[in-house]
Design an enzyme around this catalytic site. Structure first.
Site, short mmCIF file in Angstrom:
data_model
loop_
_atom_site.label_atom_id
_atom_site.label_comp_id
_atom_site.label_asym_id
_atom_site.label_seq_id
_atom_site.Cartn_x
_atom_site.Cartn_y
_atom_site.Cartn_z
N ASP A 310 1.35 -1.57 4.83
CA ASP A 310 1.83 -3.31 5.15
C ASP A 310 0.49 -3.99 3.74
OD1 ASP A 310 3.52 -3.27 6.56
OD2 ASP A 310 2.44 -4.37 8.41
N ARG A 341 9.20 -4.12 -1.95
CA ARG A 341 7.85 -4.56 -2.31
C ARG A 341 7.64 -3.50 -3.51
NH1 ARG A 341 5.10 -5.11 3.33
NH2 ARG A 341 5.36 -7.56 3.33
#
Ligand code: S3P
Length: 428
Positions: A310, A341
């Site tokens: 993360d 991402r």
């Protein structure tokens, strides 16, 4: 949100309660026998999603200021929800609830927002089906998830991807299964489920990478949630890259499966001092003193990736300031998070003027880059909004973060915390 280049960041801050621990605390307390008191619970959007789904399943949760009181219904006390359960943006809510609901004597539907309904759910359906569950997904293998409650049987399942959400879904289903349930991890992932289940009296066995349990009652507990290291990461990196900064982040969870970012950065020259180390409900906690530092470029790959999954968007921002190139390898999982991402990080870094190389499961960032303000697209992803708000602090000019309110998904006070550190002026 418009953010200007910052002079320096100074001050003392706290971050919200850990999102992963908060969601587990609510869910496990709901399944426990008796009343649990949770303090330090995060008020983030994802945690609210778990909260409201549990209320829909008949769980009573009282909010008494700082403390949330959960009236546990026991393993078989959940009630069928008449409506679909809306998990919002939260993959953890959806996947952990799927594990629990697969073994209930009633049917359920789990749904979520546009982003969550694009994320892969076949990865939980596969092991749960092996245990006897009946689950239907869309043709694309995504939510809405229709779960037809069934009696489950414990099995041994080797996870094809390192995912704490999938591991947790299988272990939770194991609480409702006949016999023993085991999960084998290809790499270590966050272990909050194992720690909390043990704290609630469940006999969770671990042999190397294999984690096993049998159906057992959970006992209610009083629990304090530590600050979220993944939220702290934005300010750890802000403090390291904005010249002249010196800040203290109090009460940060330092579980070894979560704090690899800190170990990596310290190895590369970061001045991060972990003070006042203590243990809260089996989770290590510390106060982190951060000082602006010169960081050497790095490579993260393989088993390191799940340990800082993360934190990669904001670590990529730091990489633009490191001495030498940094590489992010074996990171295909980034493509199936709240946004793609790899795409979101590399597109936005390029807009700011950074030199990036990108491939299917990773990317490389050139070091010592000069960044120039540009409009930032957040792709509906809280961590992209926050990572590029930190990039804005070192980019010349004024950077506009589109749809910055999405930060609320994990960190509702992100922008006021940034202001408190004196991070330049901002305009709504
Ligand atoms: C989480 C696990 C991770 C992480 C997510 C929260 C959890 O996902 O990215 O933000 O609470 O278990 P995966 O386990 O799918 O990698």
């Amino acid at each position: 949100m418009k953010l200007k280049k910052a002079a320096k960041l100074t001050g003392v801050i706290t971050v919200p309660g850990d999102k992963s621990i908060s969601q587990r605390a609510l869910l496990f307390a709901a399944l426990a026998q008796g009343v649990s008191r949770i303090s330090g619970l995060s008020a983030a959007g994802d945690v609210c999603s778990m909260f409201s789904c549990l209320e829909q399943l008949g769980i009573k949760i009282e909010n008494a200021g700082e403390i949330n009181i959960v009236h546990g219904a026991g393993l078989y006390g959940l009630q069928k929800s008449q409506d679909a359960l809306d998990c919002g943006n939260s993959g953890t809510t959806m996947r952990l609830l799927a594990g629990v609901l697969a073994g209930q004597p009633f049917d359920s539907i789990l749904t979520g927002d546009g982003s969550l309904c694009k994320r892969p759910m076949g990865r939980i359906v596969a092991p749960l089906t092996v245990m006897g569950a009946t689950i239907e997904l869309s043709d694309a293998g995504t939510a809405p998830i229709k779960i037809f409650g069934k009696k489950l049987t414990g099995r041994r399942y080797v996870l094809p991807v390192a995912s704490a959400q999938v591991k947790s879904a299988v272990l939770l289903a194991g609480l409702f299964a006949k016999g023993q349930t085991s999960v084998v991890e290809p790499a270590v992932t966050r272990d909050h489920t194992e720690i909390m289940l043990r704290a609630m009296g469940v006999d969770v066995q671990q042999m190397k990478t294999e984690i096993s349990l049998k159906s057992q009652r959970l006992q209610a507990i009083d629990l304090t949630v530590p600050g979220d290291i993944s939220a702290a990461a934005f300010f750890i990196i802000a403090g390291l890259i904005v010249p002249g900064s010196e800040l203290l982040i109090k009460n940060v969870g330092m579980n070894p499966t979560r704090c690899y970012l800190v170990r990596l950065l310290q190895r590369q020259g970061a001045k991060i001092d972990c003070q006042n180390m203590r243990n809260v409900n089996g989770e290590p906690v510390a106060d982190l003193q951060i000082q602006h530092s010169k960081i050497k470029g790095f490579t993260v790959k393989g088993d390191e990736i799940p340990l800082l999954i993360d934190e990669i968007p904001v670590l990529a921002v730091l990489a633009t300031q490191a001495v030498g190139e940094s590489r992010f390898e074996d990171a295909a999982e980034l493509r199936v998070k709240e946004s793609d991402r790899i795409d979101a990080v590399t597109q936005n870094l390029r807009r700011l003027g950074a030199t990036i190389e990108v491939w299917q499961d990773g990317f490389a960032v050139a070091g010592q880059q000069y960044l120039t303000a540009a409009p930032i697209e957040t792709f509906g992803d809280h961590r992209i909004a926050m990572a590029f708000s930190i990039a804005a602090l070192i980019a010349s000019g004024t950077t506009e973060i589109m749809n910055s309110g999405i930060a609320d998904v994990s960190f509702p006070d992100f922008y006021s915390t940034l202001s408190a550190l004196n991070a330049g002026s901002r305009h709504a």
